[in-house]
Design a protein around this motif. Sequence first.
Motif, PDB file in Angstrom:
ATOM      1  N   HIS A 181      25.107 110.651  35.901  1.00 47.68           N
ATOM      2  CA  HIS A 181      24.087 109.603  35.844  1.00 47.68           C
ATOM      3  C   HIS A 181      24.665 108.318  36.425  1.00 47.68           C
ATOM      4  N   GLU A 182      23.936 107.687  37.307  1.00 45.41           N
ATOM      5  CA  GLU A 182      24.405 106.424  37.898  1.00 45.41           C
ATOM      6  C   GLU A 182      24.065 105.273  36.954  1.00 45.41           C
ATOM      7  N   GLU A 183      25.082 104.617  36.482  1.00 42.91           N
ATOM      8  CA  GLU A 183      24.980 103.370  35.697  1.00 42.91           C
ATOM      9  C   GLU A 183      24.395 103.525  34.294  1.00 42.91           C
ATOM     10  N   SER A 184      23.285 104.253  34.133  1.00 48.58           N
ATOM     11  CA  SER A 184      22.780 104.505  32.778  1.00 48.58           C
ATOM     12  C   SER A 184      22.132 105.885  32.777  1.00 48.58           C
ATOM     13  N   TYR A 185      21.883 106.374  31.577  1.00 44.77           N
ATOM     14  CA  TYR A 185      21.361 107.735  31.435  1.00 44.77           C
ATOM     15  C   TYR A 185      19.927 107.810  31.946  1.00 44.77           C
ATOM     16  N   HIS A 186      19.664 108.773  32.798  1.00 46.68           N
ATOM     17  CA  HIS A 186      18.288 108.991  33.277  1.00 46.68           C
ATOM     18  C   HIS A 186      17.797 110.293  32.677  1.00 46.68           C
ATOM     19  N   ASP A 187      16.833 110.178  31.772  1.00 45.41           N
ATOM     20  CA  ASP A 187      16.396 111.378  31.057  1.00 45.41           C
ATOM     21  C   ASP A 187      15.673 112.329  32.024  1.00 45.41           C
ATOM     22  N   TYR A 188      15.603 113.596  31.623  1.00 42.85           N
ATOM     23  CA  TYR A 188      15.159 114.666  32.513  1.00 42.85           C
ATOM     24  C   TYR A 188      13.669 114.952  32.350  1.00 42.85           C
ATOM     25  N   SER A 189      12.937 114.849  33.435  1.00 45.37           N
ATOM     26  CA  SER A 189      11.528 115.263  33.413  1.00 45.37           C
ATOM     27  C   SER A 189      11.501 116.793  33.421  1.00 45.37           C
ATOM     28  N   GLY A 190      10.352 117.353  33.082  1.00 45.09           N
ATOM     29  CA  GLY A 190      10.192 118.812  33.137  1.00 45.09           C
ATOM     30  C   GLY A 190      10.491 119.334  34.528  1.00 45.09           C
ATOM     31  N   GLU A 191      10.091 118.574  35.534  1.00 43.15           N
ATOM     32  CA  GLU A 191      10.287 118.996  36.923  1.00 43.15           C
ATOM     33  C   GLU A 191      11.782 119.037  37.281  1.00 43.15           C
ATOM     34  N   LEU A 192      12.520 118.019  36.795  1.00 45.51           N
ATOM     35  CA  LEU A 192      13.967 118.016  37.082  1.00 45.51           C
ATOM     36  C   LEU A 192      14.665 119.188  36.409  1.00 45.51           C
ATOM     37  N   ILE A 193      14.246 119.477  35.165  1.00 41.02           N
ATOM     38  CA  ILE A 193      14.835 120.643  34.469  1.00 41.02           C
ATOM     39  C   ILE A 193      14.584 121.911  35.302  1.00 41.02           C
ATOM     40  N   GLU A 194      13.346 122.048  35.792  1.00 40.22           N
ATOM     41  CA  GLU A 194      13.017 123.206  36.656  1.00 40.22           C
ATOM     42  C   GLU A 194      13.979 123.264  37.837  1.00 40.22           C
ATOM     43  N   ASN A 195      14.144 122.125  38.502  1.00 41.92           N
ATOM     44  CA  ASN A 195      14.975 122.077  39.713  1.00 41.92           C
ATOM     45  C   ASN A 195      16.442 122.392  39.418  1.00 41.92           C
ATOM     46  N   TYR A 196      16.943 121.776  38.348  1.00 40.90           N
ATOM     47  CA  TYR A 196      18.374 121.903  38.076  1.00 40.90           C
ATOM     48  C   TYR A 196      18.764 123.300  37.592  1.00 40.90           C
ATOM     49  N   TYR A 197      17.842 123.980  36.898  1.00 37.99           N
ATOM     50  CA  TYR A 197      18.180 125.300  36.335  1.00 37.99           C
ATOM     51  C   TYR A 197      17.716 126.463  37.212  1.00 37.99           C
ATOM     52  N   ARG A 198      16.997 126.142  38.315  1.00 38.54           N
ATOM     53  CA  ARG A 198      16.414 127.218  39.146  1.00 38.54           C
ATOM     54  C   ARG A 198      17.485 128.171  39.680  1.00 38.54           C
ATOM     55  N   GLU A 199      18.542 127.575  40.239  1.00 38.12           N
ATOM     56  CA  GLU A 199      19.570 128.418  40.863  1.00 38.12           C
ATOM     57  C   GLU A 199      20.247 129.337  39.832  1.00 38.12           C
ATOM     58  N   LYS A 200      20.584 128.738  38.683  1.00 39.47           N
ATOM     59  CA  LYS A 200      21.220 129.516  37.603  1.00 39.47           C
ATOM     60  C   LYS A 200      20.322 130.685  37.194  1.00 39.47           C
ATOM     61  N   GLU A 201      19.025 130.388  37.057  1.00 41.75           N
ATOM     62  CA  GLU A 201      18.092 131.411  36.564  1.00 41.75           C
ATOM     63  C   GLU A 201      17.816 132.505  37.599  1.00 41.75           C
ATOM     64  N   SER A 202      18.037 132.159  38.877  1.00 44.60           N
ATOM     65  CA  SER A 202      17.698 133.153  39.908  1.00 44.60           C
ATOM     66  C   SER A 202      18.879 134.064  40.250  1.00 44.60           C
ATOM     67  N   ARG A 203      19.997 133.859  39.599  1.00 46.36           N
ATOM     68  CA  ARG A 203      21.186 134.662  39.887  1.00 46.36           C
ATOM     69  C   ARG A 203      21.044 136.077  39.328  1.00 46.36           C
ATOM     70  N   ALA A 204      21.668 137.022  40.023  1.00 45.23           N
ATOM     71  CA  ALA A 204      21.609 138.423  39.582  1.00 45.23           C
ATOM     72  C   ALA A 204      22.267 138.586  38.212  1.00 45.23           C
ATOM     73  N   ASP A 205      23.392 137.839  37.989  1.00 49.79           N
ATOM     74  CA  ASP A 205      24.069 138.004  36.686  1.00 49.79           C
ATOM     75  C   ASP A 205      23.206 137.476  35.533  1.00 49.79           C
ATOM     76  N   SER A 206      22.358 136.477  35.823  1.00 46.77           N
ATOM     77  CA  SER A 206      21.456 135.986  34.778  1.00 46.77           C
ATOM     78  C   SER A 206      20.409 137.038  34.443  1.00 46.77           C
ATOM     79  N   ALA A 207      19.861 137.668  35.477  1.00 46.02           N
ATOM     80  CA  ALA A 207      18.849 138.719  35.267  1.00 46.02           C
ATOM     81  C   ALA A 207      19.446 139.852  34.432  1.00 46.02           C
ATOM     82  N   GLN A 208      20.694 140.186  34.744  1.00 48.66           N
ATOM     83  CA  GLN A 208      21.382 141.257  34.011  1.00 48.66           C
ATOM     84  C   GLN A 208      21.593 140.875  32.537  1.00 48.66           C
TER      85      GLN A 208
END
Length: 251
Positions: A181-208
Amino acid sequence: MSDFSEILLNRRTIRKYSSQPVEKELLDQLLLEGTRSSTTGNMQVYSVIITRDEVKKKELSPLHFNQKMVTEAPVVLTFCADFNRFGKWCRQRSAEPGYDNFLSFMTAAIDALLVAQTLCIAAEARGLGICYLGTTIYTADKIIEVLNLPAGVIPVTTLTIGWPAEIPEQVDRLPLEAVVHEESYHDYSGELIENYYREKESRADSAQFIAENNKETLAQVFTDVRYKKADNIHFSKVLLKVLHDQGFMNQ
Ligand SMILES: Cc1cc2nc3c(=O)[nH]c(=O)nc-3n(C[C@H](O)[C@H](O)[C@H](O)COP(=O)(O)O)c2cc1C
């Protein structure tokens, strides 16, 4: 510098070790380097317990939920928050220690963890493999008995160390902007959560992971299987009692 960066960026936890021993001289060097970490007020309010003995490892094994690294690694290190030694020194020098409180536990725990992490980097830089064991804070009450820890001493983490017998795939990390976070905490919108976790969730090891645990989402694997509320509450109670019994909750 680029070598050092490469070591940090390429590291991964190692859970299988070869039978090659970790020589005493090497371990001593790692401990020496680890204890050069920053430490609150240069008090060094920590202790490290080395376990190499097979019998002792077998005693510790169930306290780490029988994770095989404990008996298979040549070296097991238990890092402890420790105000016992410092408190004794104070008393022997006509100084009254005021460290029987939660703040002091946090101070000592931070000191211990910094030594642990520096030692990890020192070990990994030499090609050794390490694995942290979070089970230490679940069963601290019993580890205290096995390792004979007096009042003022609480184990906060454990490392297994050895020469790697595997090179596992590197696991993912969230993108840097998700955790910085730059300078102060920027809380996460639903959209940011979607964006930040997309890659993790799309991994083959996650599906497994999801399939193996019979769950619908990756998050459910954490909440319903790996880190459950009931367990968290239970082990919190155990840990709070340890803090009390070891003399850190007097204020
Ligand atoms: C405090 C802490 C406790 C951990 N406890 C365990 C553990 O009990 N068993 C285990 O296999 N790995 C444990 N790990 C290792 C993590 O699972 C691992 O670091 C994480 O999955 C990321 O993988 P990486 O280290 O290969 O990048 C722990 C790590 C930390 C920092």
